[in-house]
Design a protein around this motif. Structure first.
Motif, PDB file in Angstrom:
ATOM      1  N   GLY A  74       0.889  -1.176  -0.031  1.00 45.82           N
ATOM      2  CA  GLY A  74       0.083   0.088  -0.080  1.00 45.82           C
ATOM      3  C   GLY A  74       0.853   1.265  -0.058  1.00 45.82           C
ATOM      4  N   PRO A  92      -7.222   0.567  -3.966  1.00 42.66           N
ATOM      5  CA  PRO A  92      -8.225   0.741  -2.949  1.00 42.66           C
ATOM      6  C   PRO A  92      -9.539  -0.220  -2.925  1.00 42.66           C
ATOM      7  CG  PRO A  92      -7.439   2.763  -3.645  1.00 42.66           C
ATOM      8  CD  PRO A  92      -7.134   1.879  -4.810  1.00 42.66           C
ATOM      9  N   TYR A 145      -7.827  -1.352   1.833  1.00 46.22           N
ATOM     10  CA  TYR A 145      -7.105  -1.916   0.604  1.00 46.22           C
ATOM     11  C   TYR A 145      -7.475  -3.483   0.685  1.00 46.22           C
ATOM     12  CZ  TYR A 145      -3.896   2.083  -0.222  1.00 46.22           C
ATOM     13  OH  TYR A 145      -3.317   2.987  -0.729  1.00 46.22           O
TER      14      TYR A 145
END
Lengths: 419, 291
Positions: free
Chosen positions: A103, A110, A141
């Motif tokens: 991430g 997302p 996520y």
């Protein structure tokens, strides 16, 4: 001689057929295929394979291709497909710490796009601590599959034989309690095997109210780390930890150890051992007053991929929803399932690992590491713990070396990512 | 020009494979050694910073990692290479004295371990060296923790290495020894040379080219050692069997964000050491051929 009328008639017939076929095709939903990469190569892979087959059997216009890959190969391969933009899997199962890593590197899609397709894929339907493992920098996520980690298996018969059943009065075994059997055990019987010492150290650090990077600054030389390792070293010096080159699974399974800090994933295997009267309690604690069970999530994510079709996204969302509703079976693999639906399933509450989730108090003990460089720290712990606990390197010296190593890696990583 | 074109179809496939799997990765690896790169974004040019860290900055963790990894690699090379030359040579001499059929059987027996993967071989030897139920402790009545104490940890690694590595060199030496002119041996015998004297005065000089070839190749392979320490000792105890390739792999593809620039710089340094040693060996080889 070609007959012009026949040619025109043939062309018309072909055109009409093509029209009918294309009209039929337009009426069908576009088929979604999801390549599903995951690190489930052991016994848990067989459980997941069954779930995937069951899903494929009932899904319409959607096929999930289950592709287990050993973790050591999976993560380097991800970097490769991200760089080339080729063969990016539509769905990926990764370990929790990788969510923050990927991430932070901007590799993950997302979750919002899958939530648009299926709004049920939201925090309210999952264990909070598992859901949080998929959140980085405020962005969701990942959809959690489970939590897994080290718990303490105990041999009920041996605890009775050596008069230490009271260890379980509060359901918590501590390092200090293990010293009670010092000098009482015959040759070849130990308080515990030492295979998962690094995970015990991590859990105990949180247990005593600290973390790897208090205040955001890495500190592996902190007093809490010294104390935890010193206690484990003392255990080994007292002959209470099985020798380093023992087959630790064999030691416990054959009744040569009172307790064994081992993974939740070993539950299904341990169930198959005849004559072993075993039970499960929290991870070995340093302080029984504030127990912490450090776990790691398996989290579903998608890599950013402009070439992924809407049909594939729909298929992935359907598959995740199927798992959310059918997670109790996954619990049989020994994992702490993340879906709340499983907790309402009476069959799941009978499983040994349900002790981690069956009460609000138990759930409050669960934690996952949020430190972005946990992978570096754990790697250092795995590389050095046996040397410390077996007395080959003094505790402070080893911790200083680990601090230097991890800090150096962090500096390089931050410089490379432009932080 | 015509001759070059005629040769192209023959060497072309090899050139393509060489370029894809050797030349381009090597050049790219050299480039990465001068960058800071996490494998995800674009590499950033940092000049000699990576080399500065691993060679001249004692406070950097990569400095001690490189020195320790290289030292352990040199220990492995220094012991494994002589073993992988001498043991197959002695075996070649020994089985050369029996009939062809028997010699071929022995050669096959010694060659088979080389066909088995390092992982499978290591598992088998790990069981043999197991402290509790291993064959070796049971036969000798000892209680040695082979993989967690020195020097036994190295012994397990060398045992696996020799077991798996002697077959190839053995075949080369057998073939070379068979080609030593019989009249030279007979002449030596007439001059009163015993078998040891014959070996050093006749056989050894006659097989010096295969010997040097195997020396160079075995040295190169030994510098790239990885599987044996990973499988037998995991680099322990206390990092004493952690070879440089393990550090390089860990930095580039281990847990957490990759540190590919430092890993590539270590690879380049390992390559330079290997090139220097190979150059010395080649020099010795060509000097011998001039004599």
């Amino acid at each position: 001689m070609v007959n012009p009328t026949r040619v025109v008639a043939t062309v018309c017939a072909v055109a009409a057929t093509a029209l009918v076929v294309s009209a039929c095709s337009a009426g069908e939903e576009e088929s979604g295929e999801v390549t599903f990469w995951n690190p489930l190569t052991g016994a848990d892979g067989e459980f997941m394979s069954t779930l995937v087959s069951d899903f494929n059997g009932q899904a319409e216009a959607c096929v999930v291709d289950f592709q287990p890959i050993p973790a050591d190969d999976l993560y380097p391969r991800l970097y490769s497909v991200v760089n080339t933009g080729e063969d990016i899997p539509e769905l990926l199962l990764i370990h929790g710490p990788r969510v923050t890593e990927f991430g932070g590197a901007g590799l993950l899609e997302p979750l919002a796009s899958l939530q648009e397709i299926n709004p049920e894929l939201n925090r309210d339907n999952y264990l909070d601590v598992a859901w949080d493992a998929g959140v980085f920098d405020g962005v969701e996520y990942a959809v959690p599959l489970d939590l897994h980690g080290i718990v303490t298996y105990y041999n009920a018969d041996l605890l009775a034989d050596y008069g230490v059943e009271h260890w379980l009065d509060d359901g918590i075994v501590t390092t200090e309690e293990l010293f009670e059997v010092e000098g009482q055990l015959p040759d070849g019987v130990y308080a515990m095997p030492g295979l998962f010492v690094p995970a015990v150290v991590e859990s105990q650090l949180f247990n005593v109210g600290s973390e790897f990077a208090p205040g955001g600054e890495l500190d592996l030389t902190q007093q809490a780390m010294v104390d935890i390792y010193s206690d484990l070293l003392a255990l080994d010096e007292a002959g209470l930890i099985a020798p380093e080159d023992s087959d630790d699974y064999q030691v416990f399974n054959s009744g040569q150890a009172l307790v064994f800090p081992d993974g939740t994933w070993a539950i299904s295997n341990r169930n198959s051992i005849d004559g072993l009267n075993w039970g499960l309690s929290y991870n070995l604690q340093a302080d029984a007053s504030s127990p912490v069970n450090m776990l790691e999530s398996h989290s579903f994510v998608q890599l950013i991929d402009g070439g992924r079709s809407e049909a594939a996204d729909r298929c992935a969302a359907d598959f995740l929803e199927y798992l959310r509703l059918n997670s109790a079976y996954w619990g049989e693999a020994g994992q702490v399932v993340a879906s709340n639906v499983a907790f309402e399933d009476p069959a799941y509450s009978e499983l040994p690992q349900a002790l981690l989730t069956n009460t609000e108090e138990a759930r409050s003990t669960l934690a996952t590491g949020e430190y972005i460089y946990t992978s570096y720290v754990m790697s250092a712990l795995w590389d050095n713990s046996q040397d410390i606990v077996r007395g080959r390197i003094p505790v402070e010296e080893a911790l200083a070396a680990m601090q230097n190593e991890v800090a150096g890696k962090i500096a390089e990583a931050e410089a490379a990512s432009g932080n | 020009m015509k001759a070059t074109l005629r040769a192209l179809p023959f060497i072309g496939p090899h050139l393509v494979i060489f370029a894809i799997f050797a030349l381009i990765p090597t050049v790219y690896g050299f480039y990465i050694a001068f960058t800071r790169w996490n494998i995800i974004g674009e590499p950033t040019w940092v000049g000699f910073d990576n080399f500065q860290q691993i060679l001249f900055e004692p406070e950097s963790p990569f400095y001690s990692q490189f020195r320790s990894g290289l030292a352990n690699t040199l220990i492995f090379v220094g012991i494994a290479v002589p073993l992988l030359i001498v043991v197959p040579l002695l075996l070649a001499l020994a089985i050369g004295g029996i009939n062809d059929r028997g010699a071929n059987i022995f050669q096959g027996v010694f060659y088979i371990p080389g066909l088995i993967s390092v992982s499978a071989g290591a598992l088998a030897w790990s069981l043999m060296f197991n402290r509790d139920f291993g064959f070796i402790n049971n036969v000798f009545g000892t209680d040695i923790s082979f993989t967690t104490t020195q020097p036994w940890a190295w012994v397990t690694i060398f045992t696996l290495t020799v077991w798996a590595g002697i077959g190839g060199n053995l075949i080369i030496y057998r073939s070379a020894i068979a080609n030593v002119p019989e009249q030279l041996r007979e002449a030596a015998q007439l001059d009163g040379a015993g078998s040891v004297r014959q070996f050093f005065a006749v056989v050894l000089p006659s097989i010096r080219f295969p010997l040097l070839y195997t020396l160079v190749m075995t040295t190169a392979l030994s510098f790239n050692v990885y599987g044996q320490p990973v499988m037998m000792t995991e680099g322990g105890p206390a990092g004493t069997t952690t070879v440089l390739m393990m550090d390089i792999r860990d930095l580039a593809f281990g847990d957490g964000p990759a540190i590919a620039g430092i890993a590539a710089a270590m690879s380049v340094m390992l390559g330079l050491v290997l090139m220097a040693i190979s150059a010395i060996q080649f020099r010795v080889m060509f000097r011998s051929s001039d004599d």
